[in-house]
Design an enzyme around this catalytic site. Structure first.
Site, PDB file in Angstrom:
ATOM      1  N   ARG A 213      29.954  36.070  34.041  1.00  0.00           N
ATOM      2  CA  ARG A 213      29.402  36.114  35.411  1.00  0.00           C
ATOM      3  C   ARG A 213      29.240  37.571  35.863  1.00  0.00           C
ATOM      4  O   ARG A 213      28.271  37.913  36.545  1.00  0.00           O
ATOM      5  CB  ARG A 213      30.318  35.351  36.374  1.00  0.00           C
ATOM      6  CG  ARG A 213      30.094  33.838  36.269  1.00  0.00           C
ATOM      7  CD  ARG A 213      31.305  33.031  36.678  1.00  0.00           C
ATOM      8  NE  ARG A 213      31.684  33.191  38.060  1.00  0.00           N
ATOM      9  CZ  ARG A 213      32.898  32.887  38.536  1.00  0.00           C
ATOM     10  NH1 ARG A 213      33.836  32.431  37.732  1.00  0.00           N
ATOM     11  NH2 ARG A 213      33.156  33.041  39.809  1.00  0.00           N
TER      12      ARG A 213
ATOM     13  N   ARG B 222      39.516  28.310  39.551  1.00  0.00           N
ATOM     14  CA  ARG B 222      38.484  27.260  39.587  1.00  0.00           C
ATOM     15  C   ARG B 222      38.044  26.996  38.150  1.00  0.00           C
ATOM     16  O   ARG B 222      38.337  27.789  37.259  1.00  0.00           O
ATOM     17  CB  ARG B 222      37.321  27.791  40.444  1.00  0.00           C
ATOM     18  CG  ARG B 222      36.519  26.728  41.134  1.00  0.00           C
ATOM     19  CD  ARG B 222      35.589  27.348  42.159  1.00  0.00           C
ATOM     20  NE  ARG B 222      34.585  28.231  41.557  1.00  0.00           N
ATOM     21  CZ  ARG B 222      33.809  29.061  42.247  1.00  0.00           C
ATOM     22  NH1 ARG B 222      33.916  29.116  43.564  1.00  0.00           N
ATOM     23  NH2 ARG B 222      32.930  29.822  41.634  1.00  0.00           N
TER      24      ARG B 222
ATOM     25  N   ARG C 258      20.236  35.666  44.107  1.00  0.00           N
ATOM     26  CA  ARG C 258      21.079  36.266  43.070  1.00  0.00           C
ATOM     27  C   ARG C 258      20.236  37.022  42.065  1.00  0.00           C
ATOM     28  O   ARG C 258      20.766  37.568  41.105  1.00  0.00           O
ATOM     29  CB  ARG C 258      21.840  35.162  42.351  1.00  0.00           C
ATOM     30  CG  ARG C 258      23.339  35.190  42.601  1.00  0.00           C
ATOM     31  CD  ARG C 258      23.971  34.132  41.733  1.00  0.00           C
ATOM     32  NE  ARG C 258      25.397  34.210  41.674  1.00  0.00           N
ATOM     33  CZ  ARG C 258      26.222  33.637  42.534  1.00  0.00           C
ATOM     34  NH1 ARG C 258      25.766  33.005  43.580  1.00  0.00           N
ATOM     35  NH2 ARG C 258      27.522  33.722  42.341  1.00  0.00           N
TER      36      ARG C 258
ATOM     37  N   ARG D  18      42.672  32.424  41.356  1.00  0.00           N
ATOM     38  CA  ARG D  18      42.144  31.238  42.040  1.00  0.00           C
ATOM     39  C   ARG D  18      42.125  30.042  41.091  1.00  0.00           C
ATOM     40  O   ARG D  18      42.481  28.941  41.474  1.00  0.00           O
ATOM     41  CB  ARG D  18      40.729  31.532  42.556  1.00  0.00           C
ATOM     42  CG  ARG D  18      40.105  30.345  43.251  1.00  0.00           C
ATOM     43  CD  ARG D  18      38.793  30.676  43.889  1.00  0.00           C
ATOM     44  NE  ARG D  18      37.785  31.047  42.894  1.00  0.00           N
ATOM     45  CZ  ARG D  18      36.552  31.401  43.199  1.00  0.00           C
ATOM     46  NH1 ARG D  18      36.185  31.451  44.459  1.00  0.00           N
ATOM     47  NH2 ARG D  18      35.690  31.707  42.254  1.00  0.00           N
TER      48      ARG D  18
ATOM     49  N   LYS E 248      32.794  37.143  48.986  1.00  0.00           N
ATOM     50  CA  LYS E 248      31.613  36.632  49.707  1.00  0.00           C
ATOM     51  C   LYS E 248      31.912  35.289  50.379  1.00  0.00           C
ATOM     52  O   LYS E 248      31.693  35.137  51.571  1.00  0.00           O
ATOM     53  CB  LYS E 248      30.414  36.424  48.755  1.00  0.00           C
ATOM     54  CG  LYS E 248      29.934  37.642  48.030  1.00  0.00           C
ATOM     55  CD  LYS E 248      28.724  37.311  47.179  1.00  0.00           C
ATOM     56  CE  LYS E 248      28.967  36.236  46.149  1.00  0.00           C
ATOM     57  NZ  LYS E 248      29.797  36.617  44.999  1.00  0.00           N
TER      58      LYS E 248
HETATM   59  P1  B4P Z   1      35.014  34.944  46.620  1.00  0.00           P
HETATM   60  O1  B4P Z   1      34.429  36.234  46.203  1.00  0.00           O
HETATM   61  O2  B4P Z   1      34.918  34.583  48.039  1.00  0.00           O
HETATM   62  O3  B4P Z   1      34.383  33.947  45.565  1.00  0.00           O
HETATM   63  P2  B4P Z   1      32.992  33.242  45.530  1.00  0.00           P
HETATM   64  O4  B4P Z   1      32.191  33.393  46.750  1.00  0.00           O
HETATM   65  O5  B4P Z   1      33.349  31.862  45.174  1.00  0.00           O
HETATM   66  O6  B4P Z   1      32.188  33.983  44.389  1.00  0.00           O
HETATM   67  P3  B4P Z   1      31.388  33.503  43.129  1.00  0.00           P
HETATM   68  O7  B4P Z   1      30.258  34.476  43.054  1.00  0.00           O
HETATM   69  O8  B4P Z   1      32.302  33.463  41.968  1.00  0.00           O
HETATM   70  O9  B4P Z   1      30.932  31.999  43.273  1.00  0.00           O
HETATM   71  P4  B4P Z   1      29.666  31.153  43.705  1.00  0.00           P
HETATM   72  O10 B4P Z   1      30.224  29.897  44.225  1.00  0.00           O
HETATM   73  O11 B4P Z   1      28.717  31.895  44.580  1.00  0.00           O
HETATM   74  O12 B4P Z   1      36.603  34.840  46.361  1.00  0.00           O
HETATM   75  C1  B4P Z   1      37.229  34.799  45.124  1.00  0.00           C
HETATM   76  C2  B4P Z   1      38.749  34.819  45.256  1.00  0.00           C
HETATM   77  O13 B4P Z   1      39.195  36.049  45.802  1.00  0.00           O
HETATM   78  C3  B4P Z   1      39.348  33.748  46.161  1.00  0.00           C
HETATM   79  O14 B4P Z   1      40.471  33.206  45.544  1.00  0.00           O
HETATM   80  C4  B4P Z   1      39.732  34.490  47.432  1.00  0.00           C
HETATM   81  O15 B4P Z   1      40.852  33.908  48.101  1.00  0.00           O
HETATM   82  C5  B4P Z   1      40.088  35.845  46.899  1.00  0.00           C
HETATM   83  N1  B4P Z   1      39.837  36.926  47.881  1.00  0.00           N
HETATM   84  C6  B4P Z   1      38.735  37.058  48.648  1.00  0.00           C
HETATM   85  N2  B4P Z   1      38.824  38.178  49.409  1.00  0.00           N
HETATM   86  C7  B4P Z   1      40.033  38.777  49.079  1.00  0.00           C
HETATM   87  C8  B4P Z   1      40.691  39.976  49.520  1.00  0.00           C
HETATM   88  N3  B4P Z   1      40.156  40.803  50.441  1.00  0.00           N
HETATM   89  N4  B4P Z   1      41.890  40.281  48.968  1.00  0.00           N
HETATM   90  C9  B4P Z   1      42.443  39.462  48.035  1.00  0.00           C
HETATM   91  N5  B4P Z   1      41.868  38.313  47.590  1.00  0.00           N
HETATM   92  C10 B4P Z   1      40.659  37.964  48.108  1.00  0.00           C
HETATM   93  O16 B4P Z   1      28.868  30.883  42.320  1.00  0.00           O
HETATM   94  C11 B4P Z   1      29.389  30.087  41.284  1.00  0.00           C
HETATM   95  C12 B4P Z   1      28.281  29.703  40.274  1.00  0.00           C
HETATM   96  O17 B4P Z   1      27.231  28.911  40.941  1.00  0.00           O
HETATM   97  C13 B4P Z   1      27.484  30.856  39.636  1.00  0.00           C
HETATM   98  O18 B4P Z   1      28.169  31.403  38.515  1.00  0.00           O
HETATM   99  C14 B4P Z   1      26.156  30.122  39.245  1.00  0.00           C
HETATM  100  O19 B4P Z   1      26.316  29.367  38.068  1.00  0.00           O
HETATM  101  C15 B4P Z   1      25.926  29.152  40.394  1.00  0.00           C
HETATM  102  N6  B4P Z   1      25.041  29.705  41.445  1.00  0.00           N
HETATM  103  C16 B4P Z   1      25.392  29.945  42.750  1.00  0.00           C
HETATM  104  N7  B4P Z   1      24.354  30.474  43.428  1.00  0.00           N
HETATM  105  C17 B4P Z   1      23.312  30.575  42.541  1.00  0.00           C
HETATM  106  C18 B4P Z   1      21.980  31.084  42.627  1.00  0.00           C
HETATM  107  N8  B4P Z   1      21.495  31.605  43.765  1.00  0.00           N
HETATM  108  N9  B4P Z   1      21.202  31.051  41.518  1.00  0.00           N
HETATM  109  C19 B4P Z   1      21.648  30.541  40.368  1.00  0.00           C
HETATM  110  N10 B4P Z   1      22.912  30.063  40.201  1.00  0.00           N
HETATM  111  C20 B4P Z   1      23.737  30.072  41.279  1.00  0.00           C
END
Ligand code: B4P
Length: 184
Positions: free
Chosen positions: A141, A130, A89, A128, A14
Site C-alpha cells: 500500500r 485490520r 487516490r 490496528r 486520514k
Molecule cells: P488512518 O490513517 O486513519 O487509516 P485509514 O484512513 O484507514 O487509511 P488507509 O489508507 O489504510 O485505508 P483506506 O480505508 O482509505 O489510521 C490508521 C491507524 O492509525 C488507526 O489505528 C488509528 O487509530 C491510528 N492513528 C491515527 N492517527 C494517529 C495519531 N495521531 N497517533 C497515533 N495513532 C494514530 O483504504 C483501504 C483500501 O481500500 C486501499 O488499500 C484500496 O484497496 C481501497 N481503496 C480505498 N479508496 C480507494 C480509491 N479511491 N481507489 C481505489 N482503491 C481504494
C-alpha cells in the site's frame, strides 16, 4: 460550504481525523475504504469485485470507485458540504472528480495533505490489525501510495488547493492544527 479532501499515506490518520472533523463541522464523512469494506461485508456485487484488490493492498479499479463516489456525492446530505477520505487516490480519479464537481456545480474544495514517515505509519497499522494490515500488504500500500497517490500533492499544489498538516503528532494535536488551518 466546506468541501475537503484528505490525502496522505495509509496510516497517516486520514480516517481518524476526517471522522472527527466531519462531526465537528456537521457534514458527511465519505470514506471510500469504509464504503468498500461495507460492500464486502454485505456481499454486494461491488464488494465481491473489490475484495481481492483490497486484500492484496492494490487499488480497486477506477470505474468501480468513481461510480460509487458519484452516487454518494449526489445524496441529499452531501449538498451542504462533505469530507472525502481516500478519494482521489490517483491522478485519473482527481480528473474524474474535477469534472464531476463542475457537472454538479460544486467547487472550491480544499485538499489536506496529512503526512507521516513510513516507520510511524507501519507501526500504527500493525497495531490496528485490520485484515489488510499485515506487514507485506502495508508495504504494498505504501508503494502504491508513492507511485500513484503522492503525485496528487503537486497536482493540487499547482492548483493552489493544497494545505499541509503534520500527521506525526498526537491525535489531539493533529485535530487542533486541522481546525486552525481550515479556519484561516
Ligand atoms: P488512518 O490513517 O486513519 O487509516 P485509514 O484512513 O484507514 O487509511 P488507509 O489508507 O489504510 O485505508 P483506506 O480505508 O482509505 O489510521 C490508521 C491507524 O492509525 C488507526 O489505528 C488509528 O487509530 C491510528 N492513528 C491515527 N492517527 C494517529 C495519531 N495521531 N497517533 C497515533 N495513532 C494514530 O483504504 C483501504 C483500501 O481500500 C486501499 O488499500 C484500496 O484497496 C481501497 N481503496 C480505498 N479508496 C480507494 C480509491 N479511491 N481507489 C481505489 N482503491 C481504494
Amino acid at each position: 460550504m466546506t468541501r475537503l479532501i484528505f490525502l496522505g499515506p495509509p496510516g497517516a490518520g486520514k480516517g481518524t481525523q476526517a471522522k472527527n472533523l466531519a462531526e465537528f463541522l456537521y457534514i458527511p464523512h465519505i470514506s471510500t475504504g469504509d464504503i468498500l469494506r461495507q460492500a464486502i461485508q454485505d456481499q454486494t456485487n461491488l464488494g465481491m469485485q473489490a475484495q481481492s484488490f483490497m486484500d492484496k493492498g492494490e487499488l480497486v479499479p477506477d470505474k468501480l470507485v468513481e461510480d460509487m463516489v458519484e452516487e454518494r456525492l449526489k445524496q441529499p446530505d452531501a449538498q451542504t458540504g462533505w469530507i472525502l477520505d481516500g478519494f482521489p487516490r490517483k491522478v485519473t480519479q482527481a480528473k474524474f472528480l474535477g469534472e464531476l464537481l463542475i457537472n454538479l456545480r460544486e467547487g472550491g474544495e480544499k485538499v489536506i495533505n496529512l503526512d507521516a514517515p513510513d516507520a510511524v505509519v507501519i507501526n500504527r497499522l500493525l497495531g490496528r490489525g485490520r485484515k489488510d494490515d499485515t506487514e507485506e500488504v502495508i508495504r504494498r500500500r505504501l508503494e502504491i501510495y508513492r507511485d500513484e497517490t503522492a503525485p496528487l500533492i503537486n497536482y493540487y499544489s499547482d492548483r493552489q488547493q493544497l494545505l499541509t498538516v503534520n500527521g506525526n503528532q498526537s491525535q489531539e494535536e493533529v485535530f487542533s492544527d486541522l481546525k486552525n488551518i481550515i479556519a484561516a
